[in-house]
Scaffold this active site. Structure first.
Site, mmCIF file in Angstrom:
data_model
loop_
_atom_site.group_PDB
_atom_site.id
_atom_site.type_symbol
_atom_site.label_atom_id
_atom_site.label_comp_id
_atom_site.label_asym_id
_atom_site.label_seq_id
_atom_site.Cartn_x
_atom_site.Cartn_y
_atom_site.Cartn_z
ATOM 1 N N ASN A 19 -0.197 6.322 33.197
ATOM 2 C CA ASN A 19 -1.501 6.223 32.547
ATOM 3 C C ASN A 19 -1.436 6.248 31.027
ATOM 4 O OD1 ASN A 19 -4.501 6.318 32.767
ATOM 5 N ND2 ASN A 19 -4.213 8.285 31.752
ATOM 6 N N TYR A 76 -3.407 -4.874 22.326
ATOM 7 C CA TYR A 76 -3.659 -4.036 23.508
ATOM 8 C C TYR A 76 -3.783 -4.902 24.753
ATOM 9 C CZ TYR A 76 -6.235 -0.871 26.626
ATOM 10 O OH TYR A 76 -6.659 -0.105 27.690
ATOM 11 N N LYS A 92 -1.732 -5.071 28.554
ATOM 12 C CA LYS A 92 -2.395 -4.893 29.842
ATOM 13 C C LYS A 92 -2.207 -6.099 30.754
ATOM 14 C CE LYS A 92 -3.631 -0.759 28.936
ATOM 15 N NZ LYS A 92 -3.042 0.370 29.688
#
Length: 199
Positions: free
Chosen positions: A100, A164, A168
């Site tokens: 996470n 970012y 992902k």
């Protein structure tokens, strides 16, 4: 062809035997997850920078659960290796790995420094790689499960946040690509793709 892996007869929820959940790392979004996992049948080991997991550890223990918080930098492979060793020492194994840890930066490509680019890649990608590499041999013994936190930013364009988003999207590719190998080892893996979260 890749397909989502669904739970089989190898496992069930809630667990009926003690299990270990290994979470790098804790943030506000994880509080609800920890409330579910922090029971008397799941030992939770949380990681973070500084005292990130201390409050959640105390809350789980006060509720009668089993929890341990450890400070670790997920971008440092030696620290991740130490973390796995501490997990085994505390709980005798690993049943669930929840990758996470992530950092978020805003700005266009031309506004992003090389240092910022490297930092996001190290935390968001290297951290997952190190966690998987160290935990898979243990998860194979328990026919465990892996959850990787990606994002809606890994499923659609995210203007203003390309660095970012790139990590992902990469995590979605990673999860899909390792699925067959982990399935053969008796390990489930799924990507979690949340939207925006107020933290």
């Amino acid at each position: 062809a890749w397909r989502p892996f669904r739970p089989s007869s190898r496992s069930s929820w809630p667990p009926t035997t003690p299990e270990t959940l290994f979470i790098p790392s804790v943030n506000v979004m994880m509080e609800s997850v920890l409330k579910v996992f922090g029971s008397d049948t799941v030992g939770v080991l949380m990681t973070g920078i500084g005292d990130d997991g201390a409050d959640q550890m105390v809350a789980i223990r006060q509720a009668g659960g089993v929890a341990l918080a450890v400070t670790v930098d997920v971008t440092a492979p030696t620290q991740v290796d130490r973390l796995i060793q501490e997990t085994v020492a505390a709980y005798s194994g690993v049943d669930i790995l929840f990758n996470n840890a992530a950092v978020l930066i805003f700005g266009s490509i031309v506004e992003t420094s090389l240092e910022a680019w490297k930092r996001v890649m190290q935390v968001n990608l290297d951290g997952v790689f190190f966690g998987l590499r160290e935990a898979i041999p243990l998860l194979e013994r328990t026919h465990g499960a892996v959850v990787v936190t990606s994002s809606m930013a890994g499923l659609m364009p995210l203007p203003g946040n390309p660095v970012y988003a790139a990590t992902k999207w990469a995590l979605i590719g990673l999860v899909r690509s390792v699925h067959a190998d982990l399935d053969a080892r008796g390990i489930r893996i799924n990507a979690l793709c949340p939207g925006g979260v107020v933290t």
